[in-house]
Motif scaffolding. Sequence first.
Motif, PDB file in Angstrom:
ATOM      1  N   GLY A 171       0.802  -1.214   0.000  1.00  0.00           N
ATOM      2  CA  GLY A 171       0.000   0.000   0.000  1.00  0.00           C
ATOM      3  C   GLY A 171       0.836   1.265   0.000  1.00  0.00           C
ATOM      4  O   GLY A 171       0.492   2.262  -0.648  1.00  0.00           O
ATOM      5  N   LEU A 172       1.945   1.251   0.733  1.00  0.00           N
ATOM      6  CA  LEU A 172       2.850   2.404   0.731  1.00  0.00           C
ATOM      7  C   LEU A 172       3.475   2.597  -0.649  1.00  0.00           C
ATOM      8  O   LEU A 172       3.597   3.731  -1.134  1.00  0.00           O
ATOM      9  N   GLU A 173       3.853   1.504  -1.282  1.00  0.00           N
ATOM     10  CA  GLU A 173       4.419   1.583  -2.634  1.00  0.00           C
ATOM     11  C   GLU A 173       3.384   2.116  -3.618  1.00  0.00           C
ATOM     12  O   GLU A 173       3.693   2.966  -4.468  1.00  0.00           O
ATOM     13  N   GLN A 174       2.153   1.647  -3.509  1.00  0.00           N
ATOM     14  CA  GLN A 174       1.085   2.143  -4.371  1.00  0.00           C
ATOM     15  C   GLN A 174       0.851   3.642  -4.143  1.00  0.00           C
ATOM     16  O   GLN A 174       0.619   4.395  -5.105  1.00  0.00           O
ATOM     17  N   SER A 175       0.913   4.071  -2.889  1.00  0.00           N
ATOM     18  CA  SER A 175       0.687   5.478  -2.566  1.00  0.00           C
ATOM     19  C   SER A 175       1.787   6.357  -3.147  1.00  0.00           C
ATOM     20  O   SER A 175       1.516   7.462  -3.647  1.00  0.00           O
ATOM     21  N   ARG A 176       3.019   5.879  -3.091  1.00  0.00           N
ATOM     22  CA  ARG A 176       4.114   6.635  -3.712  1.00  0.00           C
ATOM     23  C   ARG A 176       3.913   6.737  -5.225  1.00  0.00           C
ATOM     24  O   ARG A 176       4.164   7.786  -5.829  1.00  0.00           O
ATOM     25  N   ALA A 177       3.448   5.649  -5.828  1.00  0.00           N
ATOM     26  CA  ALA A 177       3.183   5.671  -7.267  1.00  0.00           C
ATOM     27  C   ALA A 177       2.061   6.643  -7.609  1.00  0.00           C
ATOM     28  O   ALA A 177       2.128   7.367  -8.612  1.00  0.00           O
ATOM     29  N   LEU A 178       1.025   6.675  -6.779  1.00  0.00           N
ATOM     30  CA  LEU A 178      -0.071   7.628  -6.977  1.00  0.00           C
ATOM     31  C   LEU A 178       0.440   9.056  -6.896  1.00  0.00           C
ATOM     32  O   LEU A 178       0.103   9.900  -7.742  1.00  0.00           O
ATOM     33  N   ALA A 179       1.256   9.342  -5.891  1.00  0.00           N
ATOM     34  CA  ALA A 179       1.812  10.690  -5.736  1.00  0.00           C
ATOM     35  C   ALA A 179       2.605  11.094  -6.974  1.00  0.00           C
ATOM     36  O   ALA A 179       2.506  12.233  -7.457  1.00  0.00           O
ATOM     37  N   GLY A 180       3.381  10.168  -7.503  1.00  0.00           N
ATOM     38  CA  GLY A 180       4.147  10.467  -8.705  1.00  0.00           C
ATOM     39  C   GLY A 180       3.261  10.715  -9.904  1.00  0.00           C
ATOM     40  O   GLY A 180       3.523  11.620 -10.715  1.00  0.00           O
ATOM     41  N   ALA A 181       2.191   9.935 -10.031  1.00  0.00           N
ATOM     42  CA  ALA A 181       1.287  10.075 -11.175  1.00  0.00           C
ATOM     43  C   ALA A 181       0.564  11.414 -11.176  1.00  0.00           C
ATOM     44  O   ALA A 181       0.211  11.936 -12.238  1.00  0.00           O
ATOM     45  N   LEU A 182       0.326  11.972  -9.987  1.00  0.00           N
ATOM     46  CA  LEU A 182      -0.429  13.226  -9.872  1.00  0.00           C
ATOM     47  C   LEU A 182       0.461  14.444  -9.681  1.00  0.00           C
ATOM     48  O   LEU A 182      -0.040  15.574  -9.568  1.00  0.00           O
ATOM     49  N   ALA A 183       1.783  14.240  -9.667  1.00  0.00           N
ATOM     50  CA  ALA A 183       2.709  15.323  -9.316  1.00  0.00           C
ATOM     51  C   ALA A 183       2.633  16.509 -10.263  1.00  0.00           C
ATOM     52  O   ALA A 183       2.819  17.662  -9.848  1.00  0.00           O
ATOM     53  N   ALA A 184       2.354  16.273 -11.535  1.00  0.00           N
ATOM     54  CA  ALA A 184       2.379  17.360 -12.522  1.00  0.00           C
ATOM     55  C   ALA A 184       1.072  18.137 -12.602  1.00  0.00           C
ATOM     56  O   ALA A 184       1.011  19.184 -13.258  1.00  0.00           O
ATOM     57  N   LEU A 185       0.024  17.656 -11.942  1.00  0.00           N
ATOM     58  CA  LEU A 185      -1.268  18.332 -12.010  1.00  0.00           C
ATOM     59  C   LEU A 185      -1.301  19.539 -11.067  1.00  0.00           C
ATOM     60  O   LEU A 185      -0.740  19.477  -9.969  1.00  0.00           O
ATOM     61  N   PRO A 186      -1.987  20.610 -11.454  1.00  0.00           N
ATOM     62  CA  PRO A 186      -2.095  21.787 -10.577  1.00  0.00           C
ATOM     63  C   PRO A 186      -3.172  21.596  -9.510  1.00  0.00           C
ATOM     64  O   PRO A 186      -4.180  22.313  -9.472  1.00  0.00           O
ATOM     65  N   ILE A 187      -2.943  20.634  -8.627  1.00  0.00           N
ATOM     66  CA  ILE A 187      -3.913  20.354  -7.560  1.00  0.00           C
ATOM     67  C   ILE A 187      -3.859  21.465  -6.515  1.00  0.00           C
ATOM     68  O   ILE A 187      -2.784  21.832  -6.043  1.00  0.00           O
ATOM     69  N   LYS A 188      -5.013  21.987  -6.162  1.00  0.00           N
ATOM     70  CA  LYS A 188      -5.082  23.131  -5.248  1.00  0.00           C
ATOM     71  C   LYS A 188      -5.413  22.742  -3.812  1.00  0.00           C
ATOM     72  O   LYS A 188      -5.197  23.545  -2.892  1.00  0.00           O
ATOM     73  N   ALA A 189      -5.950  21.555  -3.605  1.00  0.00           N
ATOM     74  CA  ALA A 189      -6.314  21.137  -2.248  1.00  0.00           C
ATOM     75  C   ALA A 189      -6.356  19.619  -2.196  1.00  0.00           C
ATOM     76  O   ALA A 189      -6.709  18.957  -3.183  1.00  0.00           O
ATOM     77  N   VAL A 190      -5.994  19.069  -1.031  1.00  0.00           N
ATOM     78  CA  VAL A 190      -6.015  17.625  -0.825  1.00  0.00           C
ATOM     79  C   VAL A 190      -6.837  17.330   0.425  1.00  0.00           C
ATOM     80  O   VAL A 190      -6.561  17.867   1.500  1.00  0.00           O
ATOM     81  N   TYR A 191      -7.823  16.452   0.254  1.00  0.00           N
ATOM     82  CA  TYR A 191      -8.707  16.046   1.346  1.00  0.00           C
ATOM     83  C   TYR A 191      -8.529  14.556   1.603  1.00  0.00           C
ATOM     84  O   TYR A 191      -8.052  13.806   0.748  1.00  0.00           O
ATOM     85  N   THR A 192      -8.948  14.120   2.776  1.00  0.00           N
ATOM     86  CA  THR A 192      -8.786  12.719   3.122  1.00  0.00           C
ATOM     87  C   THR A 192      -9.874  12.253   4.075  1.00  0.00           C
ATOM     88  O   THR A 192     -10.452  13.052   4.833  1.00  0.00           O
ATOM     89  N   SER A 193     -10.130  10.970   4.028  1.00  0.00           N
ATOM     90  CA  SER A 193     -10.872  10.293   5.095  1.00  0.00           C
ATOM     91  C   SER A 193     -10.054  10.402   6.381  1.00  0.00           C
ATOM     92  O   SER A 193      -8.825  10.481   6.334  1.00  0.00           O
ATOM     93  N   PRO A 194     -10.698  10.385   7.536  1.00  0.00           N
ATOM     94  CA  PRO A 194      -9.953  10.442   8.804  1.00  0.00           C
ATOM     95  C   PRO A 194      -9.078   9.218   9.080  1.00  0.00           C
ATOM     96  O   PRO A 194      -8.181   9.290   9.925  1.00  0.00           O
ATOM     97  N   LEU A 195      -9.307   8.102   8.389  1.00  0.00           N
ATOM     98  CA  LEU A 195      -8.562   6.882   8.671  1.00  0.00           C
ATOM     99  C   LEU A 195      -7.149   6.940   8.094  1.00  0.00           C
ATOM    100  O   LEU A 195      -6.937   7.467   7.002  1.00  0.00           O
ATOM    101  N   SER A 196      -6.187   6.363   8.814  1.00  0.00           N
ATOM    102  CA  SER A 196      -4.783   6.530   8.456  1.00  0.00           C
ATOM    103  C   SER A 196      -4.430   5.925   7.109  1.00  0.00           C
ATOM    104  O   SER A 196      -3.522   6.403   6.432  1.00  0.00           O
ATOM    105  N   ARG A 197      -5.129   4.857   6.697  1.00  0.00           N
ATOM    106  CA  ARG A 197      -4.801   4.261   5.409  1.00  0.00           C
ATOM    107  C   ARG A 197      -5.082   5.221   4.259  1.00  0.00           C
ATOM    108  O   ARG A 197      -4.443   5.131   3.203  1.00  0.00           O
TER     109      ARG A 197
END
Length: 214
Positions: free
Chosen positions: A34-60
Motif C-alpha cells: 500500500g505504501l508503494e502504491q501510494s508513492r506511485a499515486l503521488a508520482g502520477a499526480l505530481a504534474a497536475l495543478p492540484i489546489k487542495a487535498v482532502y482525506t478520510s480520517p482513517l490513516s490508510r
Amino acid sequence: MKETFVILARHGATEWNRISRYQGHLDAPLSEEGLEQSRALAGALAALPIKAVYTSPLSRARICAEMVAAQHGLAVTSLPGLIEICHGEWEGMLLSEVEVRYADLIRQWRTYPYTVRMPKGESLVEVEERSWAALEFMAAAHPGEISLAVTHDTPIRTILRRILNLDQAVFWQIKLDNTGINVLGCRQGRWRVIALNDTCHLGGWLKAGEQMAL
C-alpha cells in the motif's frame, strides 16, 4: 464557466485487504504494498495543478493523501464524510467468518446492497448522502480548480452511482482498485465522469487483484 474537477482516489492496500478482513471504521494501516502504491499515486499526480487535498480520517487514506500533498506543498484536510462505510459487527471479521455467521445478510448485501444495514453499522443510503455532501463541499470550495480526495471503495462507488444514475442493484459492477484514480468534472451543477479506476501508475489493470471485503 470553467469546469471544476475533483479527483477521487482509493487508499493504498492494507494487509486486511489482502486477507479479506472487514475494516470499515477500524484503522488498519497501509501495508508495504500500500505504501508503494501510494508513492506511485503521488508520482502520477505530481504534474497536475492540484489546489487542495482532502482525506478520510482513517490513516490508510490520510498517509496516502499526505504523500500526494507533499508533491504540491499542500496540507491535508480531513473530511469525515469521506470515511469508509461502518460495517458494524462485521468489522474485524474475515469474509469466511461473515459468510458463516451472517449467511443470509451477506447474500442480500451482494445482490441488493442498498437494502442492507449491517448489524450496528451503516446503510449505503447513509454513506451516499454524506459522501455526496463531501463532494459538493470540495467542488464549492475550489470552483474552476482541481482538488483531490483520498477515500475508500464504498464512498467512491456511491458517488459514481449517483452521477451516472445507475440502478442501486448494480452497485458491485464497478471495480475500484487501491489507489485507482477517478476524475469527476462539474460545470453549472452538472457532474460527469471523466476517468474511472485509472491504474496505469501501478502497471495497468492486470496488476490489480480481487478483494471481497472492504
